[in-house]
Structure formats: structure tokens, C-alpha cells
Design a protein around this motif. Structure first.
Motif: not given
Lengths: 547, 311
Positions: A113, A494-495, A543, B52, B274-276
């Protein structure tokens, strides 16, 4: 005496274990060969960390050898650090360790990432203007340099294939937008792999439209039953999400590459992602592509037991001709060559059939659509197509051509990059210039089973295997456009963990669920997903830390 | 220095040496505990309260859990019940059977050595071997399917036993049963072998039979071992994910809470999801909060059931 000896042995063991533990906490860091960051860029030895993926590593050994031979006078050396699996998260952590504990100069790695790592720039570099990854713009917008050490005619950027070139440009919400920190080394195309012998055996031509694809599945299902040969196989055990590779390209065919990109980035027409990002789920391309999946995903067409096949088991069925096709990637040959080199060499990656509804919307029949697609494949112009296919307009011809020239890839998931603090970054850049040169491409082509996403003369090798030939053909000499599901910049996804499909009833297992439950029709999934993402949008923003 | 002074100093030197020895011997395990247990667990608790790349405190990950829980057909509910079923089968079916089988072997019935090898084998083999073997047995056109055909049992050939939503979890339960028997048997047989022979001799003289010996002598005497095994099983109630991961990772019907969490952590760093890591960290914390009092209660209950017998 015995007691004393026992104590000594226990002490030695304890010390050994302690040393082992502490040794495990550190890495090689900067050695005399790799001096301190003060002397950044002075070492002549490049340490390359590469994971052993579906693209293999034999090509890297050959490339390193050729590089050392070419730069013998300069004394450039390459040290390889091959690791199993992508281990992207581990590499991210390693880069963040900084120059004291990390001696890697080039990473060739997946599942990495980039924006997440870039956010640590100040922490590691102690300078607000220095990114943690070395900018590669100076070599990317310059010609590559091969074994003769002479600059080639075109720049590396000019030679990169569409889609991949965009993936190389950093896009995030920070100060380094638009720069080049990573370069995609492999095409890693995905899609439908076919075993042509199965199609020949049952007198079915390779499909060019989705209606033809479904008809082919039906015919092979009927004719192959007696021989235990199935239209297709899939890996319901651990790779059922591979159906995405087919769905996403069908979606992009209908909505265009820009429509697909908007969906990926959650970029609505209004441009206000925070307020309206959920609107990307209203795209009718989602519904039209799901309709094809709905018709195709039928247990009658699937190999018995495929619901729990592993990916390797499924590839075995394809290789030995017990299934006509499967959705996989160009790594098929690399993964299966040990046992089935000859068989897989004769398989091929199929250009994704064009959505039949595009033909309908262009006012032509499916037969005519197939004819038009054939003309695209054989290099005919739009004008030729309009002249040959009655009722087809120039607009329609352009739409069909654009749809035919899209192929899915996971290439952007793997990247080459250099830590900014590397003490061998000058040589590392020379290595990347060599890697992306004609000589580099030729070596990768000859020694591996993967292709680089740059225009190379070396793609025209003598007697290529049908499989590799088909992989080259997918890219249509750089005319075709790759689409990815793993852009660096899909920050919202992605987040927040927002996948393509999220509704709890099926979630990420949407295509597996379509096999198992008749209730999950294209319309049902389209409607529920649209509604769910709309209702949950505020949650997903939270989130991701964006609300 | 007089000999008297020497005598006075000696114990102190010895003590220092002993302290040094103990300190050095404990250094490694303590460091290991800190590096591999304290730090990761502390970090995961912190992560549960962040988003994140975020620095600020938030409970959004916990809200997400309850949001997911309220969705129709939420995967959390079947995962929860599957975890409970695996635990119940383990404690109330597998345990009694293993105790009985172990007792039979302990009594050295005819062919006990052969049976011991058969039962121990899955525990000795690596998980990759047992999984491959088990998958082969129940695969499409595999031996079990042939047997079912022969017996005239109806099942979906298209789906197979591991692909069928109605049978996949049963297959996972059976796998856990098959591979778990040997491990528990080794532990329980070890405990039975420690019971002094004199007790059995005395019982035999008193005319104690097979079942009475098992229930009134063996079980009370090996109870501490059984308690340990039950507690172990209890601690794994919401972390059990291995069988699902090995046999049917993509099948939602086979998911457990352990696997629900593991899926998120495994996909970290890969593409879209990806970033969880923060969300699974929160889920882990929620289920720790549920399982911790359960474990303590089980331990209290086990201690209450029978007094520990010293021998």
C-alpha cells in the motif's frame, strides 16, 4: 560436578536463545558494502528484494547476471533477496524501519500500500519535502538504457501500455500527487483461459460475444457429459473471487474504462465523493454485466465438485482437457509448467467476449456483433466495419472496438520501487533503466513466463507457444487498455474496506452465491447492493476516517 | 579472612549466583512474552479504537460490528453458532468418546497397539497431510462418494460434500473430530498411566467392574487433566479457524468467528481491502469480552465438580 555442568549448559542455552531472539529483531542494515545514509547513493551493490509470485524469479537471476556483465567496468553488483509470497505488509514495515535497519535498494513486490507508506515519510526521512520512496520521474520520462549503455529512442513512459502508465502515477491526497514512485513490472493479465482442444472436440468456435460464450457452455455441457468434460471449471474453495476478473471487464466494456475507474474510485458525476460517492453503484453497467454472470454461473456448466476445488485443482482440469475454460491469469503457465508444460502451452488466454447487449444497443444482431469483433481483431478500421456490418454506425463501431480492447490485469498490484534512503539508489535506478530496456524485456520474455507492460520488439519471438502468443495478443501491441482493481489511489476502498460487492447476504462471495442460490439474480444483487451502499455510505466514510 | 567469615559469606554468594542464573534463564521467556504477546495484544487493542492511519480515539469499529450484526443474514450470526457447535461437539461428543476409547486402550484390549497407531496417526501427521488426505476421501468421485453411491445415499454430485452448503460444516466438524481424537487421547492416556497401580489392584480385590472403575476411579483421578483440556477448548471457542481455512475458506456456511476475523487480517495489504485491520481488532476485542467470563466460569465450575486428588 554434574549439577555444575547442568547449570552451565542451561546458561549457555539461555544465552543462545537470547542472542537468537535479539538477532531476530534486527536486519542487516547498512554494512561497509552499504554505507550510511549520509553517503546515500554511493554503494555499487544493489540489494533487490523480490517475492516469488506467479511471475517466477528465474528472469531476475538472468537479469541480474546480464546487468553485472554490462556494468562490469563500473563494478555494479546485484544481490538478490528472494522471499516466498508477496508479504506486502512485511515489506511496508521494513521500509518504515529506515536506513539503519533496512539495506534493500529495490523492492519488486505485491500487496504494497503505497499511500500508507508515504504517510510515514516525515517520520523516517525527518524532512517534510522528502518522500519515503525515491521519485523515479528522472528515469521514467527518460529513455531506457540496455546492455550497450546507449539510451533508446523512446522514453520508458512512452513505451508503457495504456492503463499501466496511469497506474505508475501516484494519486493520493498528499503533496506528491502526480509523481512517479513505482513502476509496474508485469502485465499479469487475467481473464478467461481456454483449452482449445475441448472447443475443437465438440465443434464449438471460440466465443467473441457473451451470447456465444453462454451458447458454448451449453453445447459443451450437452456434448461433453458422456466424456465427463465440462464447459468450465472454477475454484470455489479458495479462488471463487476470480470471477471478478470476468465481471469487471464486462462492466468496463459497457460503461467504458472511465466508468469503471469512477466506480473503483467512488467518483460520482458530481465529483463530490464524500456526499455522493455511493452513486457509482447506480451505474447500469453493473446490472448488464451481472446479467451475463447470472446466465453463465450455472452448476450445469461447471465441473462437478468445483464448488470446493482449489485453484490448482481447477487449473489441472483445464490443462488435461476436462474443462473448456476457466477464469485465471497469465501465471497459469508458470504455475502448471512443472507437470503440464505441453498441455498449458497449448491453452490460451481469450480476449474477453464483448457484451452482447452492446450489439443490441448498437442496433445489430449478435451474429453481426461477432463479425464486427472479428474485424477489430483482424485490424480492420471502423470505416471497414461500418461498411461490412449493416446498421452499424461509426459510433457503434468505436464502442465495439473500445470494448474489445479492454483486458483485466492485476499487474498494478506488483510494483518496483526504491526507498529514498537507499545508499545505492543511483545504481538501483540504472538497474531499473536496464530492466525496462529492450534487452531487459527480452531477458524477462526468454527466461520467465511473464510479460512486461512496455512496448518491446522482443515480444516478436520465433515460435512462441500458443499460450504466450495469446497473452501478447491480449495487449494488442499496446493498443488495448488494462483495467485494475488495485489502484493505489482507491483510498476510499482501501481504507474503509468497501469492496465491489458488500451486502451481507452474499458480500465478497457474490459469484459463489450466484451458483448456490437462485434468489441471487442480477437484478436482486444490483438493487440490494445499490440500496445497501447508499444507506451505509456514512458508515463507510467513518470507517475510512473521512467523516 | 577467617574461615568463619567465609562461612558467613558463602550463602550470600550462592544466592547471588542463583539469582543471576534464574534471571538469565527467565530473560528469554520474559522477552519473548513481551515481544510476541504483550506488544501485539496491546497494539491490537489500540488499533480497535482507531481508523486506518488515524491517530484519534474512535469507537467506529465497534459500531461497524453492530451495524454488520443487524444486517439480514449477517455472516456473524452463523459464524457465531458454528463456533458454538464446534465447541459443544468437542466437549460433549468428542471428549466422552475419547475418554472411553482411551480407557479401552488403557485396559490393553486385544489389538490395542494397532488401534493406538490408528488413532494417533492424524495427531502425528502435519495438518497439510491430513487435510489433503481428508479432501481426497470426500472429493468428487472420491472413496466416500463411491461408498455413498453404493449405499444408495442421495447427495448432490455437482456440489460435492465440501461444496454443498448443507453438508460442508458437517464435514468440517468430522475433520475436527478425526484430527482431534489423537491429540486428546495422548493427553488423557498420559494422565491415566499416572494413576498408581495399587489403586487398580485394590479396586480389583473389591470387585470393581469396568464401568465403575472408569467413572469412580479413573475420571476423578484424571480430572485436573480433563479440566485443562476443557479450558483449552473453551479458550479456542472464538479463535477456532483452522479447519475452515484448510477445507472451505470461501464457504460462508462453514465460517466461524475465528475465521471471520482471520479473513480480514489475511486480506490486509491486498488490493481493495487493504488497511482494515482495525475492524477485526475490534471484533476480536468484543469476543474476548464475551469469552473471558465464560472461561472463568468454566474453570470455577470444573474446580467445583470434584476435589483434586493428589497422588
Amino acid at each position: 560436578m554434574l549439577k555444575k555442568t547442568k547449570r552451565m549448559v542451561a546458561l549457555v542455552l539461555a544465552l543462545l536463545m537470547t542472542v537468537g531472539l535479539l538477532a531476530g529483531c534486527g536486519t542487516e542494515g547498512n554494512t561497509p558494502d552499504n554505507p550510511s545514509p549520509d553517503g546515500a547513493g554511493v554503494s555499487k551493490t544493489v540489494v533487490i528484494r523480490c517475492n516469488e509470485g506467479g511471475f517466477g524469479v528465474q528472469w531476475l537471476h538472468a537479469l541480474a547476471e546480464a546487468f553485472e556483465a554490462a556494468y562490469q567496468e563500473e563494478g555494479y553488483k546485484v544481490k538478490l533477496d528472494i522471499i516466498a509470497g508477496s508479504q506486502g505488509a512485511l515489506n511496508e514495515q521494513q521500509i518504515k524501519l529506515g536506513p539503519e535497519k533496512n539495506d534493500t535498494d529495490i523492492y519488486i513486490t505485491g500487496e504494497f500500500n503505497v499511500p500508507s507508506v508515504m504517510q510515514f515519510s516525515y517520520k523516517v526521512m525527518k524532512d517534510e519535502s522528502t518522500a519515503l520512496l525515491e521519485p523515479l520521474d528522472d528515469i521514467y520520462y527518460a529513455p531506457a538504457v540496455g546492455a550497450d549503455k546507449q539510451p533508446e529512442e523512446k522514453t520508458i513512459a512512452e513505451r508503457f501500455f495504456p492503463g499501466f502508465a496511469d497506474a505508475n502515477i501516484y494519486q493520493s491526497d498528499d503533496q506528491w500527487n502526480g509523481k512517479v514512485f513505482t513502476m509496474v513490472p508485469f502485465v499479469n493479465s487475467t481473464g478467461i483461459a481456454v483449452n482449445p482442444s475441448v472447443f475443437e472436440r465438440y465443434g464449438v468456435k471460440l466465443p467473441k460475444t457473451t451470447d456465444e460464450l453462454i451458447a458454448a457452455a451449453q453445447t459443451i455441457s450437452e456434448k461433453g457429459k458422456a466424456d465427463n468434460v465440462y464447459p468450465y471449471v472454477w475454484a470455489g474453495n479458495n479462488a471463487s473471487s476470480y470471477w471478478l476478473y470476468l465481471w469487471e471487464v464486462l462492466f468496463a466494456q459497457y460503461s467504458g474504462v472511465s466508468g469503471y475507474m469512477d466506480f473503483l474510485m467512488c467518483n460520482p458525476d458530481s465529483g463530490d465523493m464524500i456526499k455522493d460517492g455511493w452513486q457509482v453503484y447506480e451505474d447500469t453497467g453493473i446490472l448488464e454485466s451481472l446479467k451475463v454472470m447470472d446466465e453463465l454461473l450455472n452448476l450445469d456448466y461447471s465441473a462437478d465438485g468445483a464448488v470446493n476445488f482449489t485453484h490448482t485443482e481447477a487449473q489441472h482440469y483445464l490443462a488435461v482437457g476436462e474443462a473448456g475454460f476457466m477464469v485465471t491469469g497469465d501465471w497459469l503457465l508458470e504455475e502448471m509448467e512443472q507437470d503440464y508444460y505441453d498441455e498449458v502451452s497449448n491453452c490460451m488466454m481469450l480476449k474477453t467476449p464483448v457484451l452482447s447487449v452492446i450489439g443490441t444497443e448498437c442496433g445489430i444482431t449478435d451474429e453481426q456483433l461477432s463479425q464486427a469483433v472479428e474485424m477489430v481483431d483482424t485490424g480492420k478500421t471502423d470505416a471497414d466495419m461500418v461498411a461490412a456490418v449493416s446498421g452499424l454506425t461509426e459510433e457503434g463501431a468505436a464502442r465495439i472496438r473500445a470494448a474489445r480492447n479492454i483486458y483485466p490485469s492485476i499487474g498494478a498490484a506488483v510494483n518496483c520501487m526504491i526507498p529514498a534512503y537507499s545508499d545505492a539508489k543511483d545504481v538501483a535506478k540504472v538497474f531499473l533503466q536496464f530492466m525496462f530496456s529492450e534487452d531487459g524485456c527480452r531477458i524477462v520474455r526468454e527466461e520467465g513466463t511473464a510479460l512486461m507492460p512496455v512496448a518491446c520488439e522482443s515480444y516478436d519471438v520465433e515460435n512462441p507457444t500458443p499460450f504466450m502468443d495469446s497473452v501478447v495478443n491480449l495487449m494488442n501491441n499496446g493498443e488495448a487498455t488494462a483495467i485494475f482493481e488495485t489502484y493505489h489511489s482507491a483510498m476510499m476502498r482501501t481504507r474503509s474496506g468497501l469492496s465491489f460487492f458488500n451486502y451481507s447476504t452474499y458480500g465478497a462471495q457474490v459469484f459463489r452465491s450466484m451458483f448456490m442460490n437462485e434468489e441471487y439474480t442480477a437484478q436482486y444483487i444490483y438493487e440490494t447492493e445499490k440500496q445497501y451502499v447508499k444507506e451505509s455510505w456514512a458508515n463507510y466514510l467513518a470507517y475510512a476516517g473521512l467523516s | 579472612m577467617t574461615s568463619k567469615e567465609k562461612r558467613v559469606r558463602l550463602p550470600s554468594q550462592k544466592r547471588r549466583r542463583e539469582l543471576l542464573f534464574v534471571g538469565l534463564a527467565l530473560f528469554w521467556p520474559i522477552m519473548q512474552f513481551i515481544v510476541f504477546w504483550v506488544v501485539p495484544n496491546f497494539n491490537s487493542i489500540v488499533m480497535a479504537f482507531r481508523v486506518p492511519d488515524g491517530e484519534t480515539f474512535t469507537i467506529v469499529n465497534f459500531q461497524r460490528f453492530f451495524h454488520e450484526l443487524q444486517q439480514p443474514n449477517s455472516p456473524i450470526i452463523p459464524s457465531f453458532w458454528n463456533s458454538i457447535i464446534l465447541f459443544v461437539v468437542n466437549i460433549f461428543v468428542q471428549f466422552p468418546l475419547v475418554i472411553l476409547l482411551t480407557y479401552v486402550l488403557f485396559k490393553k484390549v486385544y489389538g490395542h497397539k494397532f488401534f493406538r497407531v490408528i488413532f494417533y496417526t492424524p495427531a502425528i501427521l502435519g495438518a497439510s497431510v491430513t487435510t489433503a488426505l481428508y479432501r481426497y476421501l470426500i472429493s468428487a468421485n472420491g472413496p466416500v462418494e463411491h461408498m455413498l453411491d453404493w449405499m444408495g445415499v442421495e447427495y448432490s454430485k455437482q456440489l460435492g460434500l465440501l461444496g454443498n452448503p448443507e453438508t460442508v460444516f458437517l464435514m468440517i466438524v468430522l475433520y475436527g473430530f478425526w484430527t482431534g481424537v489423537g491429540t486428546n487421547m495422548i493427553m488423557i492416556l498420559g494422565a491415566m498411566n499416572r494413576v498408581p497401580d495399587e489403586i487398580f489392584d485394590s479396586a480389583r480385590i473389591d470387585g470393581v467392574g469396568f464401568w465403575r472403575e472408569l467413572f469412580q476411579i479413573i475420571l476423578p483421578m484424571i480430572w485436573p487433566t480433563l479440566t485443562t483440556l476443557i479450558i483449552f477448548s473453551m479458550t479456542g471457542i472464538f479463535t477456532n479457524s483452522a479447519a475452515t481455512m484448510l477445507l472451505a475458506p470461501d464457504a460462508p456456511e462453514a465460517s466461524t468467528i475465528g475465521w471471520y476475523i482471520t479473513r480480514f487480517t489475511m486480506s490486509a495489504g491486498s488490493g481493495l481491502t487493504g488497511e482494515i485491520l482495525n475492524y477485526p481488532a475490534a471484533v476480536g476485542l468484543i469476543f474476548t469480552a464475551i469469552s473471558f467470563p465464560l472461561i472463568m466460569f468454566t474453570k470455577w465450575l470444573c474446580d467445583k465438580i470434584t476435589n483434586t486428588v493428589e497422588y
